[in-house]
Design a protein around this motif. Structure first.
Motif, PDB file in Angstrom:
ATOM      1  N   CYS A  69       7.589 -26.667  37.849  1.00 11.50           N
ATOM      2  CA  CYS A  69       7.324 -27.308  36.089  1.00 11.50           C
ATOM      3  C   CYS A  69       5.980 -26.493  35.594  1.00 11.50           C
ATOM      4  O   CYS A  69       5.849 -26.648  34.517  1.00 11.50           O
ATOM      5  CB  CYS A  69       7.206 -28.785  36.260  1.00 11.50           C
ATOM      6  N   LEU A  70       5.396 -25.724  36.596  1.00  7.36           N
ATOM      7  CA  LEU A  70       4.039 -25.288  36.020  1.00  7.36           C
ATOM      8  C   LEU A  70       3.982 -23.893  35.218  1.00  7.36           C
ATOM      9  O   LEU A  70       3.669 -22.854  35.705  1.00  7.36           O
ATOM     10  CB  LEU A  70       3.010 -25.209  37.178  1.00  7.36           C
ATOM     11  N   SER A  71       4.840 -24.046  34.165  1.00 12.23           N
ATOM     12  CA  SER A  71       4.871 -22.682  33.045  1.00 12.23           C
ATOM     13  C   SER A  71       3.493 -22.629  32.481  1.00 12.23           C
ATOM     14  O   SER A  71       2.505 -23.494  32.657  1.00 12.23           O
ATOM     15  CB  SER A  71       5.860 -23.051  32.115  1.00 12.23           C
ATOM     16  N   GLU A  72       3.206 -21.346  31.753  1.00 14.12           N
ATOM     17  CA  GLU A  72       1.897 -21.472  30.910  1.00 14.12           C
ATOM     18  C   GLU A  72       1.783 -22.437  29.980  1.00 14.12           C
ATOM     19  O   GLU A  72       0.736 -23.168  29.646  1.00 14.12           O
ATOM     20  CB  GLU A  72       1.912 -20.172  30.136  1.00 14.12           C
ATOM     21  N   ASP A  73       2.878 -22.719  29.448  1.00 10.84           N
ATOM     22  CA  ASP A  73       2.786 -24.059  28.331  1.00 10.84           C
ATOM     23  C   ASP A  73       2.288 -25.159  29.086  1.00 10.84           C
ATOM     24  O   ASP A  73       1.508 -25.933  28.822  1.00 10.84           O
ATOM     25  CB  ASP A  73       4.095 -24.234  27.676  1.00 10.84           C
ATOM     26  N   ALA A  74       2.991 -25.513  30.310  1.00 10.31           N
ATOM     27  CA  ALA A  74       2.475 -26.647  31.227  1.00 10.31           C
ATOM     28  C   ALA A  74       1.076 -26.646  31.452  1.00 10.31           C
ATOM     29  O   ALA A  74       0.375 -27.753  31.266  1.00 10.31           O
ATOM     30  CB  ALA A  74       3.232 -26.656  32.387  1.00 10.31           C
ATOM     31  N   TYR A  75       0.319 -25.636  31.917  1.00  9.65           N
ATOM     32  CA  TYR A  75      -1.069 -25.442  32.127  1.00  9.65           C
ATOM     33  C   TYR A  75      -1.531 -25.818  30.738  1.00  9.65           C
ATOM     34  O   TYR A  75      -2.704 -26.502  30.804  1.00  9.65           O
ATOM     35  CB  TYR A  75      -1.400 -24.207  32.571  1.00  9.65           C
TER      36      TYR A  75
END
Ligand code: NI
Length: 256
Positions: A69-75
């Protein structure tokens, strides 16, 4: 008073009775809980629980088995969540080679671990480290860091006495939960015996890892006295002392 330093009350196993159960817990001898996120959704739920209950604080982070789930958006979102009120740590983060054996998946876990670790240091928050079957890589990553005053907790500690001492020397707290009551947890009992009480925090990891005599059932913070008593027995001190010292330790690591 007992401080549950690691719980997952967002879990669906609590959907039917969460409110009643938490009321019962807070009227017992337990007055603080850190609810720990494992992915973006449960991190948000942890923050929501902290908003709803004065006694609950939140940790936000992505567990090694959930890093897809760790996309750039998620970060970006994780960074925003970490700035919310009552967020006291980044976690749980780390390495889990028990569930993921593929070398490229393990490499991705290390990357996500390092990046969330860097976020924690930047925000001056302690980390809650989950590590399973990855003793060496976990130690390598954590020891490669610039030492900080309050690095965090090695949660559900499952490695050697020697490594526990290394972590303690670096300023980490060792999280001890239900496993310490299990018959086959010889090494963990040695760890508890050999490291100072001033470096131990107690945790449930509920709904998982219920202590004896409730092993296998849904866990909850009401089971913490079994863990406290076992630590007291191993160290040859009173349960009251274990309660008091581990409570102080939890306040220190979460800066409350
Ligand atoms: Ni956990």
């Amino acid at each position: 008073m007992i401080f549950d330093t690691h719980a997952h009350y967002d879990d669906e196993q609590f959907d039917t009775d969460r409110e009643d159960l938490l009321r019962e817990i807070f009227s017992a001898n337990i007055d603080k809980i850190v609810n720990v996120g494992a992915d973006m959704e449960t991190s948000k739920q942890s923050v929501a629980l902290a908003k709803a209950y004065p006694q609950i604080y939140a940790a936000v982070g992505v567990h090694p088995s959930d890093i897809a789930c760790l996309s750039e958006d998620a970060y970006t979102e994780l960074r925003q969540l970490a700035a919310e009120d009552k967020v006291v740590a980044i976690g749980e983060i780390g390495l889990d080679y028990y569930w993921d054996k593929e070398p490229d998946v393990q490499a991705a876990q290390r990357e996500a671990f390092k990046r969330q670790l860097a976020l924690a240091r930047e925000l001056n928050l302690p980390v809650i480290v989950h590590s399973r079957d990855a003793a060496k890589d976990t130690m390598d990553i954590l020891m490669a860091e610039e030492p900080v005053e309050n690095p965090g907790i090695i949660h559900c500690y499952s490695y050697s006495v020697e490594q526990a001492k290394e972590y303690v020397k670096r300023g980490y707290y060792i999280g001890v939960g239900g496993v310490v009551t299990f018959k086959n947890s010889k090494v963990l009992k040695q760890v508890v015996e050999e490291i100072p009480l001033e470096r131990i925090v107690v945790e449930t990891d509920c709904p998982y890892l219920a202590p004896e005599p409730n092993r296998g059932k849904r866990n909850a913070s009401l089971n913490l006295p079994y863990i406290v008593d076992k630590i007291a027995q191993i160290k040859g001190i009173s349960g009251k002392e274990v309660e008091e010292v581990t409570y102080e330790n939890a306040l220190k690591v979460y800066r409350l």
